[in-house]
Motif scaffolding. Structure first.
Motif, PDB file in Angstrom:
ATOM      1  N   ASN A   1       0.941  -1.035  -0.445  1.00 37.69           N
ATOM      2  CA  ASN A   1      -0.249   0.008   0.252  1.00 37.69           C
ATOM      3  C   ASN A   1       0.912   1.416  -0.212  1.00 37.69           C
ATOM      4  N   ASP A   2       0.498   2.238  -1.005  1.00 39.10           N
ATOM      5  CA  ASP A   2       1.814   3.208  -1.188  1.00 39.10           C
ATOM      6  C   ASP A   2       3.099   2.936  -0.654  1.00 39.10           C
ATOM      7  N   ASN A   3       3.321   1.685  -1.470  1.00 40.16           N
ATOM      8  CA  ASN A   3       4.793   0.753  -1.453  1.00 40.16           C
ATOM      9  C   ASN A   3       5.443   1.129  -0.299  1.00 40.16           C
ATOM     10  N   ASN A   4       4.351   0.651   0.778  1.00 36.02           N
ATOM     11  CA  ASN A   4       5.122   0.292   2.102  1.00 36.02           C
ATOM     12  C   ASN A   4       4.228  -1.672   2.412  1.00 36.02           C
ATOM     13  N   TRP A   5       4.802  -1.797   3.552  1.00 36.50           N
ATOM     14  CA  TRP A   5       4.552  -3.241   3.479  1.00 36.50           C
ATOM     15  C   TRP A   5       3.575  -3.195   4.463  1.00 36.50           C
ATOM     16  N   GLU A   6       1.994  -3.702   3.988  1.00 38.24           N
ATOM     17  CA  GLU A   6       0.944  -3.803   5.355  1.00 38.24           C
ATOM     18  C   GLU A   6       0.937  -4.962   6.062  1.00 38.24           C
ATOM     19  N   ILE A   7       0.836  -5.628   6.680  1.00 35.76           N
ATOM     20  CA  ILE A   7       0.762  -6.489   7.345  1.00 35.76           C
ATOM     21  C   ILE A   7      -0.061  -7.132   8.245  1.00 35.76           C
TER      22      ILE A   7
ATOM     23  N   VAL B   1       7.308   1.363  12.727  1.00 36.81           N
ATOM     24  CA  VAL B   1       6.057   1.546  12.812  1.00 36.81           C
ATOM     25  C   VAL B   1       6.067   3.010  12.621  1.00 36.81           C
ATOM     26  N   ASP B   2       5.427   3.934  12.395  1.00 40.00           N
ATOM     27  CA  ASP B   2       5.225   5.249  12.472  1.00 40.00           C
ATOM     28  C   ASP B   2       3.630   5.162  13.782  1.00 40.00           C
TER      29      ASP B   2
ATOM     30  N   ILE C   1      -0.134  -4.016  10.727  1.00 39.43           N
ATOM     31  CA  ILE C   1       0.898  -2.840  11.442  1.00 39.43           C
ATOM     32  C   ILE C   1       1.434  -2.097   9.271  1.00 39.43           C
ATOM     33  N   THR C   2       1.702  -0.679   9.744  1.00 41.24           N
ATOM     34  CA  THR C   2       2.706  -0.910   8.164  1.00 41.24           C
ATOM     35  C   THR C   2       3.666  -0.321   8.957  1.00 41.24           C
ATOM     36  N   ILE C   3       4.797  -0.982   7.275  1.00 39.15           N
ATOM     37  CA  ILE C   3       5.832  -0.080   7.535  1.00 39.15           C
ATOM     38  C   ILE C   3       7.036  -0.031   6.241  1.00 39.15           C
ATOM     39  N   ASN C   4       7.386   0.745   6.382  1.00 35.04           N
ATOM     40  CA  ASN C   4       8.468   1.273   5.335  1.00 35.04           C
ATOM     41  C   ASN C   4       9.093   0.905   4.928  1.00 35.04           C
TER      42      ASN C   4
ATOM     43  N   SER D   1       7.059  -3.106  -8.454  1.00 33.70           N
ATOM     44  CA  SER D   1       6.650  -2.302  -8.136  1.00 33.70           C
ATOM     45  C   SER D   1       7.605  -0.660  -6.620  1.00 33.70           C
ATOM     46  N   GLN D   2       7.870  -1.783  -6.151  1.00 36.57           N
ATOM     47  CA  GLN D   2       8.266  -0.708  -4.930  1.00 36.57           C
ATOM     48  C   GLN D   2      10.333  -0.754  -5.545  1.00 36.57           C
ATOM     49  N   ILE D   3      10.733  -1.596  -6.106  1.00 34.01           N
ATOM     50  CA  ILE D   3      11.902  -1.982  -6.198  1.00 34.01           C
ATOM     51  C   ILE D   3      12.158  -0.264  -7.455  1.00 34.01           C
ATOM     52  N   ALA D   4      11.668  -0.649  -8.264  1.00 34.11           N
ATOM     53  CA  ALA D   4      10.678   0.700  -9.264  1.00 34.11           C
ATOM     54  C   ALA D   4      11.159   2.085  -8.387  1.00 34.11           C
ATOM     55  N   TYR D   5      10.002   2.295  -7.347  1.00 41.45           N
ATOM     56  CA  TYR D   5      10.173   3.409  -6.795  1.00 41.45           C
ATOM     57  C   TYR D   5      11.260   3.914  -6.177  1.00 41.45           C
ATOM     58  N   TYR D   6      11.316   2.647  -5.243  1.00 42.04           N
ATOM     59  CA  TYR D   6      13.076   3.180  -4.164  1.00 42.04           C
ATOM     60  C   TYR D   6      14.076   3.954  -5.476  1.00 42.04           C
TER      61      TYR D   6
END
Length: 330
Positions: free
Chosen positions: A83-89, A118-119, A134-137, A191-196
Motif C-alpha cells: 500500500n503506497d509502496n509500504n508493507w501492510e502486514i 511503525v509510525d 501494521i505498516t512498515i516503510n 513496483s517497490q523496487i522501481a520506486y525506491y
C-alpha cells in the motif's frame, strides 16, 4: 516441521483402516494375514510418532517471554499487502488486547536500530481480539542504496505487553527477542523496487535526460563535474519527493528547497504547523531529517549541514538540526 508431522499423522489414518479392511477380507477369504497386520502396526506406529513428535515440538515453541516489565509474545503473519509502496502486514498473536506490536531492525548501523519501525502517529499498533495490522516503510528497515528482488530484508516483529509502542527497547530486551523470536524476512515487489531505486536516480530515462542537460549546460567542464551535478539534481528531486510523501501522510502541504551547494535543506510547512504540539513537531522532524541524510547517502552527496523545518509564509522555525548532530524542536 509442523507440516511434516501432519503428513505422518494423516498417512496413519489411511494405513490403519486399509489394513483393517484387508485383515477382515483375509479372514473371510482364509488368506495370509501377515501383510495387513504389518500395515496396521505401521499405521499405529506412524500415528503415535506423529502425536508424540507434535507434543514435543509444540512445547518448544515460545508462548511468551518476560524481560523486565515487558511480556513478549510471538506473532504470526497471515498476509502482506503493498500500500503506497509500504508493507501492510496482517496477522495474529496470543498477546492480550492492548498489547503493542513492535517491529525493529537489529542492524546497529540503521537509524531505527532497536526503535519502532511503525509510525505510531499514523498507524495503530494495538492488538485487538488477537489480531493486528501494521505498516512498515521498507526504506526504514534497510540501509541498502539499491534494491532488487533477491535480497530479503529481515524485520523482527513481536507483540509486547506493558509497552507504549514507541520507546527504544533495551539491549536486554533485544537479546530476548533475538534468542526466542526469529526475524520475518520480506522482499520488495517490482513496483517497490522501481520506486525506491528512482529515489536514487537509477531510472535510465531520468539518468539519460539529466546527462543530456548536463552536457549541454556544462560542455566545457569535466566529467566529474557532470556526475556531481547529476547527483545533486537527484538529491534535490528525492528531497522533494520525500516532502510530498510525508506531507500526504500527515495531511500537510510540504515543499522543500535544497541550497545550490547542498549544504542546507529547508522544508516548508503550512502556518498551521506552528500550533502543533511539541510531540507532533518532533514526530514530523523524525520523519524528515533522518531520511534526508539517508537520501544524501543514496545519491552519493554530502549530508547537508543544516536541515530546517519552517512555515512557508512567516519562516517560523518548527525544528532544525544542531551542531552536535541532534534535532532541536521549537
Amino acid at each position: 516441521m509442523l507440516d511434516t508431522l501432519m503428513t505422518i499423522s494423516l498417512l496413519s489414518l489411511f494405513m490403519i483402516p486399509i489394513g483393517l479392511i484387508w485383515l477382515i477380507t483375509s479372514f473371510v477369504m482364509k488368506k495370509r494375514k501377515a501383510i495387513p497386520i504389518i500395515l496396521i502396526t505401521a499405521g499405529m506406529l506412524f500415528f503415535l510418532t506423529g502425536i508424540i513428535s507434535y507434543n514435543t515440538w509444540n512445547k518448544t515453541q515460545p508462548v511468551s517471554e518476560k524481560t523486565g516489565n515487558y511480556t513478549i509474545y510471538p506473532i504470526k503473519i497471515s498476509k502482506v499487502k503493498i500500500n503506497d509502496n509500504n508493507w501492510e502486514i496482517y496477522g495474529s498473536t496470543e498477546a492480550p488486547n492492548g498489547s503493542r506490536v513492535f517491529a525493529t531492525t537489529f542492524n546497529s548501523e540503521n537509524y531505527y536500530y532497536l526503535k519502532q519501525l511503525v509510525d505510531t502517529d499514523l498507524y495503530n499498533v494495538n492488538v485487538k481480539n488477537h489480531k493486528y495490522k501494521i505498516t512498515i516503510n521498507p526504506i526504514d528497515a534497510t540501509d541498502d542504496t539499491s534494491y532488487n528482488k533477491t535480497k530479503k530484508i529481515p524485520v523482527y516483529i513481536v507483540a509486547i505487553g506493558n509497552y507504549d509502542g514507541n520507546s527504544k527497547i533495551s539491549s536486554r530486551t533485544k537479546k530476548v527477542i533475538k534468542k526466542h523470536f526469529g526475524p520475518a524476512k520480506f522482499h520488495l515487489t517490482t513496483s517497490q523496487i522501481a520506486y525506491y531505486n528512482s529515489l536514487n536516480d537509477n531510472d535510465d530515462s531520468n539518468s539519460s535526460s539529466s546527462a543530456t542537460d548536463s552536457d549541454s549546460k556544462l560542455s566545457e567542464q569535466s566529467n566529474s563535474s557532470s556526475v556531481d551535478k547529476d547527483a545533486s539534481s537527484a538529491f534535490s528531486k528525492s528531497v522533494s519527493a520525500l516532502a510530498k510523501n510525508i506531507g500526504n501522510s500527515n495531511n500537510l502541504s510540504i515543499s522543500a528547497k535544497v541550497s545550490d551547494n547542498g549544504a542546507s535543506v529547508v522544508y516548508y510547512v503550512p502556518e498551521s504547523a506552528s500550533s502543533m504540539s511539541k510531540d507532533d513537531k518532533s514526530t514530523l522532524a523524525s520523519d524528515l531529517i533522518p531520511r534526508t541524510d539517508k537520501l544524501a547517502d543514496m545519491c552519493s552527496v554530502d549530508q547537508p549541514t543544516d536541515i530546517y523545518i519552517q512555515t512557508a509564509d512567516t519562516y517560523k522555525t518548527i525544528a532544525k538540526t544542531t551542531l552536535t548532530g541532534g534535532t532541536k524542536v521549537y
